[in-house]
Design an enzyme around this catalytic site. Structure first.
Site, PDB file in Angstrom:
ATOM      1  N   ASP A 104       0.734  -1.404   0.125  1.00  0.00           N
ATOM      2  CA  ASP A 104      -0.075  -0.171   0.003  1.00  0.00           C
ATOM      3  C   ASP A 104       1.084   1.314   0.129  1.00  0.00           C
ATOM      4  O   ASP A 104       0.417   2.326  -0.370  1.00  0.00           O
ATOM      5  CB  ASP A 104      -1.028   0.005   1.196  1.00  0.00           C
ATOM      6  CG  ASP A 104      -1.828  -0.904   0.655  1.00  0.00           C
ATOM      7  OD1 ASP A 104      -2.449  -1.408  -0.393  1.00  0.00           O
ATOM      8  OD2 ASP A 104      -2.502  -1.635   1.837  1.00  0.00           O
TER       9      ASP A 104
ATOM     10  N   TYR B 277      -9.897  -0.752   1.921  1.00  0.00           N
ATOM     11  CA  TYR B 277      -9.465  -0.891   3.482  1.00  0.00           C
ATOM     12  C   TYR B 277      -9.226   0.709   4.065  1.00  0.00           C
ATOM     13  O   TYR B 277      -8.853   1.415   3.021  1.00  0.00           O
ATOM     14  CB  TYR B 277      -8.237  -1.485   3.370  1.00  0.00           C
ATOM     15  CG  TYR B 277      -8.261  -2.971   4.522  1.00  0.00           C
ATOM     16  CD1 TYR B 277      -9.123  -3.846   4.156  1.00  0.00           C
ATOM     17  CD2 TYR B 277      -7.859  -2.612   5.550  1.00  0.00           C
ATOM     18  CE1 TYR B 277      -9.004  -4.918   4.988  1.00  0.00           C
ATOM     19  CE2 TYR B 277      -7.863  -3.715   6.596  1.00  0.00           C
ATOM     20  CZ  TYR B 277      -8.650  -4.854   6.137  1.00  0.00           C
ATOM     21  OH  TYR B 277      -8.752  -6.015   7.171  1.00  0.00           O
TER      22      TYR B 277
END
EC number: 1.4.3.-
Lengths: 659, 659
Positions: B308, B392
């Site tokens: 990420d 998320y």
């Protein structure tokens, strides 16, 4: 007293009742009371009662209200335990306990021993040898006498002596320990022996010498040499519409949670009969025991092993809290009662506090396409007690949140237990402690806690298992890309122990096999997020380990039995060996789909930092219980959005514009 | 721009400057910008500058202001990295990168791929086969294409498709995943392949069938079937005298702490040049990388491994915060800038927030003889960002307190990444995931974070060692009572790795051997309280593990080199193997009393609970840095007493009286 709930703490009237019943049974014999408290009610009587309450059905007969009295006969020194029926005002049993069993310390006894020590000519003779400067005096902390002789039956205290250099109510005497330490028999009120403490880096002791004055390292604000910080601005929590909780007697309701706040002199705070949204979750939660063994190998320090629950009691050491100190916001306090040595009730105001706190965000999601966000804050309910056990402080909090999580948070603070240390050769250190000031060393030690969980997940037949995360086998058919992983479940079918495992991401779960989650197709469960900790470092052959078997394994599962509440057994003071979980698991009870108890041992290996002196910034440990398939979705979904209209935050404006 | 500090984030003017310089160098060639940002300044130029600042001495020349530009040539698809000198407005270097190196995803590209997918005839043909009811549509999340072919050089995206059953900006499409998943080449803008997803408990796929409508499990408040809770009362934090912090530009001062708030598009929040009471503590702290590998072994899920930080960037995914959502009290927001694909600056308002919070008690001691108590609360300063990476959310906070502790807190929330799952046989489950709703399953996965710590404890030559607590040998002379324990120190002398150990209570410390604590006689130090975690579960032979070597060991120590900021290397998107810490340690650099970097890998093995759906109650992980012999006593001693006059709490009055 007919209106008392089975989980209500003892009342002053019950203490007086108990004293009256016992004194009548021992007519004419002088007694000294060690403890008068409720006896945990018999579970099989309580369950139908609280289930009827929960379901709103007609209540069955109230369980028998039981009281427990521990006392010494002063005519012959015998130690008794009596069990009373408060409803019938009668003695159920009263038996003399074996000679080698010692009661816990009571506050009256502590003061008596302190005075006995200070007034004793032999102690005064040692003090005289110190040739203290004017204004300086000596005080002592009577310590529990850790067992080192299996034949010892006297009631002993080891008094650690300290110089009080300043007449101030918060002088830090732990900064200036003396090198002599008398041992007293508290029943016979006599000096047993004068111990001398090692003065340097080895075990060698010397005769008491004149004290060479050193600076006392102080913590009290008005004894500090440096000024206080002046740039901390007020931070005020306001709850203009009042709290979100509701309290009726000792029953607390908050955000779908409901529980009974219990209090007793041994464990202090206990959570009884915890339900969420009308569903039963835990029957009882408590900190069952803790032990603090020290790592300094030299006599007499090998006897420093406090059992702060069993030897003393968190109820009787719980601080009487006041507004503005321990909590912010809207605070509810609960009181307790204990008995003094004469059997009179002593009121303990504000020993438990209850308040809400904000713990940042609970959940958030932003749909990045639309920028629409759901944001929910994590409001918590905190039930807290703070215990002062001589030098040390423990802050225990049960914390509940809106996602049905339960946290046991322990904060260790207070003052390190110190020993004298002459480092006349500057640079001298010891391998089992750290120098924290001139002439003073803080030895390594451990704090080992036992968290007792009596589950009732949708009923009283539950099962404990653990689940490990493991790679799938490297198999071209089922795991061709070598990234697959799965979980392995191990059910604890027989009472016993288990290890934690970070490497396998081991998670312990409690489930109810009779209730299957309609979506996951697995039994409803809660998981225990353990605090994996180093276990007891003392040799298994040491008294330290034998007395604290609970601290040698992180997980214990037993079948419920009344009277099995304390991980190291009922009587820990000068115990020769534990009579707790390690005995109970030996019954090899079936514990699958049974009424079980889960015990988690966790702790701190506390090798002090100098930053922990003269008062210790809190060290925090936390254990969580989280629903895991207990619900069919996030139980906090229905918590309203976090919004400025509700939270009323303020925006920081750059100060540059004003300059 | 002469007034910019070396640690200041990029300005819009610098973005325009960079675009101008690069476009001039590539006259007439159409370019697509992937990233325009500051290049971390050269440490040996910065250190004299910040040391002069710290000591109030005349400033040496300002370090060169460096900018970094990543771009594609649209004429030939070549990917370039250029380094610019902003002071001289010149190109230092510009080089074409190898064909198998992929830039991270940028927001413009994400939207382009989403649209490319939705508009593609082959995708529309699959959608038509679903025979959706009126009002229902389809959306897609373009996913980073995890490597499974070492020869692949195309820029690929795997689009996961979802049914949008309700036209609402917060419809939870993750509840209704489709069973087809097209793969696109983002540079050539073409469909590469239509993948079909396993529909049941095995790897078998089928042709797209008409959709059998199921309920969408929603999280948005106005889509819930049950009413919201109405019994949560407001909880308002007021700071009537303002905050205790002071902000000048990006420099924050608070309670003896001082640091520079950095921001870049890759890491988002960075802490630079952290000092306490004028003493240097850390040069730089950041979350350097994270990876999220999934445990479902079936194609194409084996390619689900997001980095990420490296693949996307926490700066560009950072939420733009607003008052009343993320924090309570008095809030300061910091803005950031990024470049769009045309090289224009994009303002990112409020991507970092700063506020104080109260964290309960910091230290307390009651002298039980006098009942006099010292009580100090734990005020904290929180610097926070919240990143939305598709489904998320991560909440990252650096938390500072008055006892000189530094905490990195990570909260995982948001929505689980889901896959379709037909359980036509009720009761069907899979061993690598959990059913979270009708037709939807959430696979197991891990979140592995790399915390990069560049220490500067009283100087830039530091040493990492670990300390284990071990029983003393059972020896009649030195440990006659078998309770002694001590510590063993192991210094990391050469760049390398180390394991955590709960059983040995292993603590990692960073020390400065040139500065000896005058009381403990040991070097001044900070300790790292690790979050011992299960490491990567993927086989070492998998691409998943080769690309994320940092996630196979919890501790890495390297010698500082400019340009070594990211644990898995600079380019992670479709990487074949990591080019990060595992390479740098191979230099076998001496790291004792050197300029070193400590990297801690920690994480969550996240086997979802159904309670994590449809939006996940935050899961919290915390790592602490604590002074350990850095001071000569508790640094919070001078924090004023907690007092009701300051805190203004309110007392709960029993409601029974009012009834």
């Amino acid at each position: 007293m007919a209106s008392l709930h089975p989980f209500d703490p003892i009342t002053p009237g019950e203490i007086q009742l108990a004293t009256g019943i016992v004194q009548a049974a021992f007519q004419g014999i002088p007694l000294r009371y060690k403890k008068i408290d409720i006896q945990e009610p018999i579970k099989k009587e309580v369950v139908p009662f609280i289930e009827a309450e929960r379901l709103g059905k007609p209540l069955p007969p109230r369980p028998t209200r039981l009281l427990q009295v521990l006392f010494h006969r002063l005519d012959n020194g015998a130690f008794y335990k009596a069990l009373l029926n408060a409803d019938t005002r009668s003695v159920i049993s009263a038996k003399e306990l074996p000679k080698d069993i010692q009661a816990s310390v009571d506050p009256d006894e502590l003061i008596e021993v302190e005075q006995l020590c200070l007034n004793h000519p032999a102690v005064q003779a040692e003090i005289a040898k110190l040739q203290l400067p004017p204004g300086a005096t000596v005080c002592n902390d009577p310590w529990i006498y850790g067992t080192d002789d299996p034949k010892e039956t006297r009631r002993l205290f080891q008094c650690y002596m300290y110089i009080v250099a300043t007449d101030h109510p918060q002088n830090n005497h732990y900064s200036t320990p003396c090198k002599f330490s008398p041992v007293f028999d508290a029943l016979k009120q006599e000096l047993v022996r004068m111990d001398y403490l090692p003065g340097g880096a080895d075990a060698q002791t010397t005769e008491t010498q004149p004290w060479k004055p050193v600076e006392t390292i102080q913590y009290a604000h008005d004894l500090l040499q440096e000024p206080l910080r002046t740039d901390l601005k007020p931070y005020i929590v306001q709850q203009p519409h009042g709290p979100s909780f509701n309290v009726q007697g000792n029953v607390v309701s908050w955000q779908k949670w409901r529980f009974h706040v219990g209090f007793n002199s041994r464990e202090g705070l206990v959570i009884h009969n915890l339900t969420y949204d009308g569903r039963s979750v835990f029957y009882r939660l408590s900190v069952s025991e803790m032990t603090v063994p020290y790592g300094d190998p030299r006599a007499p320090y090998h006897r420093k092993q406090a059992f702060d629950v069993g030897d003393v009691g968190f109820g009787i050491t719980a601080n009487q809290l006041s507004l503005g100190c321990g909590c912010l916001g809207h605070i509810k306090y609960f009181d307790g009662y204990r008995a003094d040595s004469k059997g009179n009730p002593v009121h303990l105001p504000n020993v438990i506090c209850l308040h809400e706190q904000d713990n940042g965000l609970q959940h958030k999601h932003t749909n990045y396409r639309t920028n629409a966000a759901t944001v929910v804050r994590n409001r918590q309910l905190v039930v807290q007690m703070i215990c002062t056990v001589a030098n040390y402080e423990y802050i225990f909090a049960f914390i509940f949140d809106q996602a049905a999580n339960i946290e046991l948070e322990v904060r260790a603070t207070g003052i390190l237990s110190t020993v004298p240390f002459d480092n006349q050769d500057p640079g001298t250190t010891v391998p089992w402690g750290i120098n924290v000031g001139p002439g003073v060393m803080a030895p390594y030690h451990q704090h080992m806690f036992s968290f007792r969980m009596d589950p009732a997940l949708d009923g009283f037949q539950n099962t404990v298992y653990y689940e490990d995360s493991v790679p799938m086998p490297e198999d071209d058919t089922n795991n061709p890309y070598l990234v697959g992983y799965t979980t392995e479940q191990t059910v604890l079918k027989t009472s016993g122990t288990a290890e934690t495992s970070v490497d396998r991401h081991r998670v312990f779960k409690i489930r109810n096999d009779a209730h299957i989650n309609p979506i996951t197709y697995k039994p409803i469960a809660y998981k225990l997020q353990t605090a994996p900790s180093q276990m007891l470092l003392a040799s298994p052959r040491s008294f330290g380990a034998k007395r604290a078997a609970f601290a040698t394994k992180p997980i214990w599962v037993t079948k419920y039995q009344d009277d099995e509440l304390f991980a190291a057994g009922e009587f820990t003071n000068q115990s020769k060996a534990s009579q707790g979980v390690e005995k109970w698991i030996q019954r090899q009870d079936a514990v699958e789909n049974e009424d079980i108890v889960l015990w988690h041992t966790f702790g701190l290996t506390h090798n002090p930092r100098i930053e922990d002196f003269p008062v210790m910034p809190m060290e925090r440990i936390s254990v969580m219980l989280k629903p895991d398939g207990f619900f069919t979705s996030n139980p906090a979904l229905d918590v309203p959005q976090s919004a400025q209209s509700f939270n009323r935050s303020t925006l920081h404006q750059p100060t540059c514009c004003k300059l």
